[in-house]
Design an enzyme around this catalytic site. Structure first.
Site: not given
Ligand code: GCW
Length: 717
Positions: A295, A368, A396
């Site tokens: 990332e 993820d 999340e």
């Protein structure tokens, strides 16, 4: 929550005062007595209201017990103190803590005997003490117990930034950092760190990473290291080792070297010096956690080197001190290759090339932390390299702290998934805890959900996820039901006599614990259903990862960061084809999984659209079409949350009013947001399926156009 709690105490206080004021002055003595009573009871926690900051370690009025320790030490003093202040066994008991030499207990294990706790180490005795107290409070057997942890290292990862913000944190600010200009350590910091350490130790967590994997080079600055050393000081007696995340280009950004090439001698020397400096401050420092070439972060590949070159360079610097490198496998590039395949492709050729103090940290799923993913095929596949699972405790992708989702069922599903690497029974847990590899050392990480909120986790039931991570890291064979049951008893049972309708233990179990347990155990599956059923994944609007947005694709966004990359809905069908006609990601799994996943008829339906792109009219096992099934799953998720609300309304007379109101509010928002998920996804996908919504599925509340313009985080705030 903090506000709610203080409002509640304030309200009580006011009503006491008003009552007293209405009485004549001759009642003055009584008035003073009443106020004194109030002032004493509240701080002592004997008043029976809910104090969210206590977590599952609720103070009690202990029965007397005599505890003998082999000698005095910070850790043994903690064990002793816990037993003396938390004893709810028979009055007048005596207990001996004994250091023994019993191989089967390992370094952290213990044996609980009728009047003794035995362990090889002081920490083992401390863990035994915490377990004994937990058993007393939850009505489990208290002797004849032998326990040792499955994983050597049971570690939290805090995604905390030096400025005090927390990436993906929904519970206030960082417990450790307040900004570079505020590094001084206060007594309040130390108290908080001790409370944090105690909570972790009580569930067996023995390590923590103090800063974000998206690491700032500043973490290695003298000021931050000194503060980290102060944290380590408070955590040490509880057996918790401190680790740090580092930024791979620190040699350039902090050291002003011209390069961070891991094979460059100056770079190697620079790291060796940093490591020496850290160990001078923190003699039992654990090591580094590294996110590299991921990332947009720097890494060894920037210099044409491999992940192994990078990890080994750091491992060499740490080796003389016994330090460890946890190197993350969360790597993917915006290429033609399916994102779900990339970590495996990068790391498999490096198997056997890592030093023995390197461990590869792999997220549970190949993409993820989605509400449901198959396990990452790297588990069990890397045979010569140590591998550790990374779970996400912070929600999340599962509703932040605005939705009640108990994660243990998801982790149980993952840890018990059979990889078939060494034949049937090669579960992820056994592939990673050393049972199959024979590695003496093993580890498991959880991305923490704790912050400075009074209740630590943003909402009270979020504490159960922290608790569950610790319990599963100790014993991955535990069932979600047992963990939830324990947590409910520890956290709320003491309130049973001070609630509007006081209850016996049995009544409390039936009227409060049973419905709460049901909500907890079904909450994850409900979230999967109203967010992304049947193997759908990454359907979020925006980078906040909260609400629905299967359409979300602002111009210029990387394709693999948009939901369409994952759901691939078109007029023909929906889903990501990872079979042999598609990306062939199924190849990364062992037989029989490869073949099972490869064919829609044999692929588990809960993963169907993870592995297949199927026509809207595809026939499901129920006989319904895929489209019908999809709509029904969304609908059933929303109904399930409505059911949670009804269950919760039923506990009202038996619940502490503060807890009741808080959960009621959480579930209310959850239902509204679940509805938004359902309405968004069904209406959006209907544009492609062009099929009518099947009968029985409730009508939408939100119009698609409105949802497409809304900010999902504030829609139902
Ligand atoms: O899921 C993503 C998160 C990022 C996180 C990243 C990672 C710390 O959205 O916030 O960065 O995973 O795990 O590295």
């Amino acid at each position: 929550m903090e506000k709610a709690l203080s409002l509640y105490s304030d309200a009580f206080h006011c009503s006491v005062m008003t009552t007293l004021r209405t009485y004549p002055p001759q009642w003055a003595t009584l008035r003073i007595l009443a106020i004194t009573w109030f002032l004493i009871q509240v701080p002592l926690g004997l008043w029976g209201t809910y104090r969210s900051h206590d977590l599952w370690l609720v103070p009690v009025t202990p029965a007397s017990v005599s505890v003998q320790v082999p000698h005095s030490s910070p850790t043994l003093d903690i064990a002793r103190q816990e037993l003396v202040t938390g004893w709810t066994g028979s009055k007048g008991s005596s207990l001996v803590l004994q250091l023994v030499q019993q191989k089967d207990l390992g370094p952290d294990g213990y044996r609980l005997e009728r009047d003794a706790i035995q362990a090889n180490t002081e920490l083992g005795l401390m863990y035994g003490a915490f377990d004994l107290l937990r058993r007393q409070r939850t009505g489990q057997p208290v002797h004849g117990v032998v326990s040792r942890p499955a994983y050597t290292l049971r570690i939290l990862n805090h995604w905390d930034n030096p400025d005090g913000s927390v990436e993906r944190g929904y519970a206030g600010r960082s417990l450790f950092w307040r900004g570079m200009a505020d590094l001084a350590v206060t007594p309040a910091d130390r108290t908080l760190w001790r409370e944090y350490a105690r909570a972790n130790a009580s569930v067996g967590i023995n390590a923590t990473v103090l800063n974000n994997v998206n690491a700032s080079p500043e973490v290695l600055s003298p000021g931050m290291l000194q503060r980290a050393a102060a944290v380590a000081e408070e955590l040490r007696p509880y057996g918790i080792r401190v680790f740090l995340s580092i930024n791979f280009s620190s040699p350039v950004r902090l050291g002003k070297l011209g390069t961070s090439d891991p094979l460059d001698e100056r770079v190697r020397t620079w790291w060796a010096e940093r490591v020496r400096e850290i160990y001078r401050l923190i003699p039992d420092f654990g090591g580094f956690l590294v996110k590299a070439n991921s990332e947009g972060l720097p890494g060894p590949q920037d210099f044409g080197r491999t992940h192994a070159d990078g990890a080994n360079m750091l491992a060499d610097a740490l080796k003389p001190f016994g330090g460890l490198v946890m190197w993350r496998a969360f790597v993917y590039q915006p290429t033609e290759t399916d994102r779900a395949k990339q970590a495996y492709q990068e790391f498999m050729p490096l198997d056997g090339k890592f030093r023995d103090n390197v461990i590869i940290q792999v997220k549970n799923g190949p993409v993820d932390f989605q509400p449901r993913e198959p396990f990452s095929p790297l588990f069990g596949a890397l045979k010569l390299t140590r591998v550790m699972p990374e779970l996400q405790i912070t929600q999340e992708y599962l509703g932040h702290s605005f939705q009640l989702v108990f994660l243990a069922p998801m982790w149980e599903e993952f840890l018990q998934s059979d990889t078939y690497q060494q034949g049937p029974g090669s579960t992820v847990a056994r592939c990673t805890d050393g049972s199959l590899s024979g590695h003496a050392f093993s580890a498991i990480a959880g991305v923490a959900n704790a912050g400075t909120d009074e209740n630590w986790c943003g909402y009270s039931f979020g504490q159960a996820n922290w608790y569950a991570f610790g319990r599963l890291a100790w014993d991955p064979g535990l069932k979600s039901r047992e963990i939830a049951g324990e947590w409910l008893r520890l956290s709320f049972q003491h309130l049973r006599t001070s609630v509007p309708v006081p209850l016996s233990v049995k009544q409390w179990e039936r009227r409060f614990a049973a419905p709460a347990l049901q909500i907890m155990l079904r909450s994850r599956e409900a979230a999967v259903q109203y967010m992304m059923p049947l193997g759908l994944h990454h359907l979020f609007a925006g980078n906040h990862h909260y609400g629905p947005g299967p359409w979300w694709a602002p111009p210029g966004t990387r394709e693999d960061w948009t939901p369409r990359y994952y759901h691939k809905a078109d007029t023909l069908g929906i889903g990501f084809d990872r079979s042999f006609t598609g990306s062939r990601a199924v190849e990364q799994y062992q037989e029989p999984l490869r073949s099972l996943y490869a064919r829609p008829e044999t692929c588990p339906e809960e993963l169907l659209l993870w592995f297949h792109h199927l026509p809207w009219t595809y026939r499901m096992k129920s006989g319904a079409t895929l489209w019908e099934e999809l709509c029904r799953q969304y609908d059933s998720g929303v109904r399930e949350v409505a059911g949670f609300r009804t269950l919760w309304e039923g506990v009202k007379p038996y619940a502490d009013p503060v807890v009741f109101a808080e959960v009621q509010q959480v579930l209310g928002r959850q239902q509204a947001d679940a509805q938004a998920w359902k309405d968004a996804c069904i209406q959006y996908f209907a544009r492609y399926s062009r099929m009518p919504v099947p009968e029985g599925v409730s009508a939408p509340v939100y119009a698609l156009d409105a949802l497409m313009k809304a900010d999902m985080r504030t829609l139902n705030q």
